[in-house]
Design a protein around this motif. Structure first.
Motif, PDB file in Angstrom:
ATOM      1  N   ALA A  87     -18.704  -0.704  -4.905  1.00 11.27           N
ATOM      2  CA  ALA A  87     -17.462   0.058  -4.997  1.00 11.27           C
ATOM      3  C   ALA A  87     -16.817   0.247  -3.629  1.00 11.27           C
ATOM      4  O   ALA A  87     -15.586   0.106  -3.471  1.00 11.27           O
ATOM      5  CB  ALA A  87     -17.741   1.410  -5.646  1.00 11.27           C
ATOM      6  N   THR A  88     -17.631   0.558  -2.624  1.00 12.77           N
ATOM      7  CA  THR A  88     -17.100   0.820  -1.291  1.00 12.77           C
ATOM      8  C   THR A  88     -16.467  -0.420  -0.689  1.00 12.77           C
ATOM      9  O   THR A  88     -15.351  -0.379  -0.150  1.00 12.77           O
ATOM     10  CB  THR A  88     -18.226   1.335  -0.374  1.00 12.77           C
ATOM     11  N   THR A  89     -17.162  -1.549  -0.766  1.00  9.61           N
ATOM     12  CA  THR A  89     -16.617  -2.763  -0.166  1.00  9.61           C
ATOM     13  C   THR A  89     -15.422  -3.305  -0.945  1.00  9.61           C
ATOM     14  O   THR A  89     -14.502  -3.879  -0.352  1.00  9.61           O
ATOM     15  CB  THR A  89     -17.712  -3.838  -0.040  1.00  9.61           C
ATOM     16  N   ALA A  90     -15.396  -3.088  -2.266  1.00  4.19           N
ATOM     17  CA  ALA A  90     -14.237  -3.518  -3.047  1.00  4.19           C
ATOM     18  C   ALA A  90     -13.003  -2.706  -2.689  1.00  4.19           C
ATOM     19  O   ALA A  90     -11.876  -3.218  -2.671  1.00  4.19           O
ATOM     20  CB  ALA A  90     -14.535  -3.397  -4.542  1.00  4.19           C
ATOM     21  N   ALA A  91     -13.202  -1.419  -2.384  1.00  3.72           N
ATOM     22  CA  ALA A  91     -12.070  -0.545  -2.068  1.00  3.72           C
ATOM     23  C   ALA A  91     -11.569  -0.724  -0.645  1.00  3.72           C
ATOM     24  O   ALA A  91     -10.361  -0.656  -0.393  1.00  3.72           O
ATOM     25  CB  ALA A  91     -12.471   0.912  -2.300  1.00  3.72           C
ATOM     26  N   TYR A  92     -12.485  -0.942   0.302  1.00  5.39           N
ATOM     27  CA  TYR A  92     -12.106  -0.918   1.720  1.00  5.39           C
ATOM     28  C   TYR A  92     -12.521  -2.140   2.519  1.00  5.39           C
ATOM     29  O   TYR A  92     -12.113  -2.296   3.664  1.00  5.39           O
ATOM     30  CB  TYR A  92     -12.709   0.320   2.396  1.00  5.39           C
ATOM     31  N   GLY A  93     -13.362  -3.016   1.954  1.00  2.00           N
ATOM     32  CA  GLY A  93     -13.885  -4.139   2.710  1.00  2.00           C
ATOM     33  C   GLY A  93     -13.027  -5.383   2.643  1.00  2.00           C
ATOM     34  O   GLY A  93     -11.846  -5.339   2.277  1.00  2.00           O
ATOM     35  N   ALA A  94     -13.645  -6.510   2.974  1.00  2.00           N
ATOM     36  CA  ALA A  94     -12.908  -7.765   3.082  1.00  2.00           C
ATOM     37  C   ALA A  94     -12.259  -8.187   1.775  1.00  2.00           C
ATOM     38  O   ALA A  94     -11.229  -8.864   1.769  1.00  2.00           O
ATOM     39  CB  ALA A  94     -13.855  -8.856   3.573  1.00  2.00           C
ATOM     40  N   ALA A  95     -12.840  -7.779   0.643  1.00  2.00           N
ATOM     41  CA  ALA A  95     -12.298  -8.183  -0.659  1.00  2.00           C
ATOM     42  C   ALA A  95     -11.199  -7.260  -1.168  1.00  2.00           C
ATOM     43  O   ALA A  95     -10.654  -7.476  -2.248  1.00  2.00           O
ATOM     44  CB  ALA A  95     -13.427  -8.233  -1.689  1.00  2.00           C
ATOM     45  N   SER A  96     -10.841  -6.241  -0.385  1.00  4.91           N
ATOM     46  CA  SER A  96      -9.900  -5.235  -0.873  1.00  4.91           C
ATOM     47  C   SER A  96      -8.448  -5.687  -0.814  1.00  4.91           C
ATOM     48  O   SER A  96      -7.584  -5.070  -1.423  1.00  4.91           O
ATOM     49  CB  SER A  96     -10.055  -3.946  -0.059  1.00  4.91           C
ATOM     50  N   GLY A  97      -8.164  -6.732  -0.066  1.00  3.14           N
ATOM     51  CA  GLY A  97      -6.779  -7.153   0.119  1.00  3.14           C
ATOM     52  C   GLY A  97      -6.131  -6.481   1.307  1.00  3.14           C
ATOM     53  O   GLY A  97      -5.132  -6.957   1.827  1.00  3.14           O
ATOM     54  N   ALA A  98      -6.675  -5.371   1.728  1.00  2.20           N
ATOM     55  CA  ALA A  98      -6.202  -4.679   2.925  1.00  2.20           C
ATOM     56  C   ALA A  98      -7.427  -4.180   3.678  1.00  2.20           C
ATOM     57  O   ALA A  98      -7.669  -2.979   3.753  1.00  2.20           O
ATOM     58  CB  ALA A  98      -5.281  -3.518   2.554  1.00  2.20           C
ATOM     59  N   PRO A  99      -8.253  -5.089   4.190  1.00  2.00           N
ATOM     60  CA  PRO A  99      -9.550  -4.694   4.752  1.00  2.00           C
ATOM     61  C   PRO A  99      -9.427  -3.763   5.950  1.00  2.00           C
ATOM     62  O   PRO A  99      -8.717  -4.074   6.910  1.00  2.00           O
ATOM     63  CB  PRO A  99     -10.179  -6.028   5.150  1.00  2.00           C
ATOM     64  N   VAL A 100     -10.070  -2.640   5.861  1.00  2.00           N
ATOM     65  CA  VAL A 100     -10.084  -1.682   6.966  1.00  2.00           C
ATOM     66  C   VAL A 100     -11.510  -1.279   7.328  1.00  2.00           C
ATOM     67  O   VAL A 100     -11.714  -0.583   8.314  1.00  2.00           O
ATOM     68  CB  VAL A 100      -9.284  -0.413   6.607  1.00  2.00           C
ATOM     69  N   LEU A 101     -12.494  -1.705   6.545  1.00  2.00           N
ATOM     70  CA  LEU A 101     -13.875  -1.298   6.773  1.00  2.00           C
ATOM     71  C   LEU A 101     -14.687  -2.472   7.318  1.00  2.00           C
ATOM     72  O   LEU A 101     -14.969  -3.431   6.601  1.00  2.00           O
ATOM     73  CB  LEU A 101     -14.506  -0.805   5.464  1.00  2.00           C
TER      74      LEU A 101
END
Length: 293
Positions: A89-103
């Motif tokens: 959940a965390t990486t989908a929301a904020y990681g490389a796969a999010s479309g707007a990676p900030v994590l």
């Protein structure tokens, strides 16, 4: 170099345009919950907040001290699927796969079992985290057979090679380096050895364990070796100091600091937090992350 004060200017948020404020940096801690609030994920999140970073916690275990048994730890692991679900959940929301990676920055704290170590190692192996800060919580003190030793060996084999920054305490630095640490020179040697083994930047903590008026830590990244020292605040370790130091390093790296800059800021942050500690009915005080304010 002697760290004496925390620079509150580090908390400033940069304007990207007139009237516009940039989003904060984001950092993840993968760690245990510590019931008294002094250490673990609680300390990490408070440190992230104080340093102007949006913090996320994925829990690996629940730890509570037992006041009826000399304040020893009670440890309950989180189910492996639950850990994997949190990371997903965390990486989908904020990681490389999010479309707007900030994590891209993560701190690894208490894992507690070989199974959890394998779950976390698998999540880290894809390399989406540029900064992996390992607070190497080793639990085998040489007396415990079985689970404790298996856990420590798994951490060294699976997580240490993925780390970009390692923050061992006195015992952990001895265990990782294979060296006895009795003074600043042997702490330097241990920091160099741990870097050679891991390739990571190292902040080896002498703290109050070494004799002398100052709490001394050693930074080494393969090129720069720097002693960070500050006057001791008492002679007893404070709950949450190690967690908060690693979390402060994590927060600073997430904001774009160099590893050495992160180490210096973290040392000053923790020194202020120990000076302004929180007293409790337990046989230990806790670092206050708001101490620099």
């Amino acid at each position: 170099m002697t760290s004496t004060a925390f620079d509150s200017a580090a908390l400033a948020v940069t304007d990207t345009a007139a009237g516009t404020v940039s989003s904060p940096a984001v950092a993840l801690t993968i760690a245990g919950s510590e019931a008294t609030g002094g250490a673990g994920a609680q300390a990490d999140l408070k440190t992230f907040q104080e340093l102007g970073v949006f913090g996320i916690a994925n829990l690996t275990c629940i730890v509570s001290f037992d006041p009826q048994d000399n304040w020893n730890h009670r440890f309950v692991p989180v189910d492996q699927q639950v850990i994997a679900d949190q990371l997903e959940a965390t990486t989908a929301a904020y990681g490389a796969a999010s479309g707007a990676p900030v994590l891209d920055t993560v701190k690894i704290g208490m894992l507690g079992s070989p199974a959890t170590i394998s779950t976390v190692a698998e999540a880290l192996a894809d390399g989406q985290f540029a900064n992996v800060v390992l607070d190497p919580v080793l639990i085998c003190k040489g007396q415990e057979p079985g689970h404790a030793l298996d856990t420590d060996q798994a951490l060294k084999a699976q997580i240490l090679p993925l780390a970009t920054f390692v923050t061992p305490n006195h015992f952990e630095a001895e265990s990782l380096s294979g060296l006895e640490i009795t003074d600043v020179e042997s702490l330097k040697a241990a920091a160099v050895r741990i870097h050679e083994l891991s390739g990571a930047a190292v902040l080896a903590k002498g703290g109050v364990r070494l004799a002398g008026p100052d709490a001394v830590d050693v930074y080494f990244d393969g090129e720069t070796l720097e002693v960070l020292s500050a006057p001791k605040v008492g002679e007893v370790a404070v709950s949450g100091a190690g967690c908060s130091l690693a979390a402060a390093v994590t927060a600073e790296l997430a904001k774009g600091a160099t590893p050495l800059e992160a180490a210096r800021t973290a040392k000053a942050f923790v020194t202020a937090g120990i000076r302004n500690r929180v007293a409790s009915g337990a046989p230990f005080d806790a670092l206050w992350q708001g101490g620099p304010r």
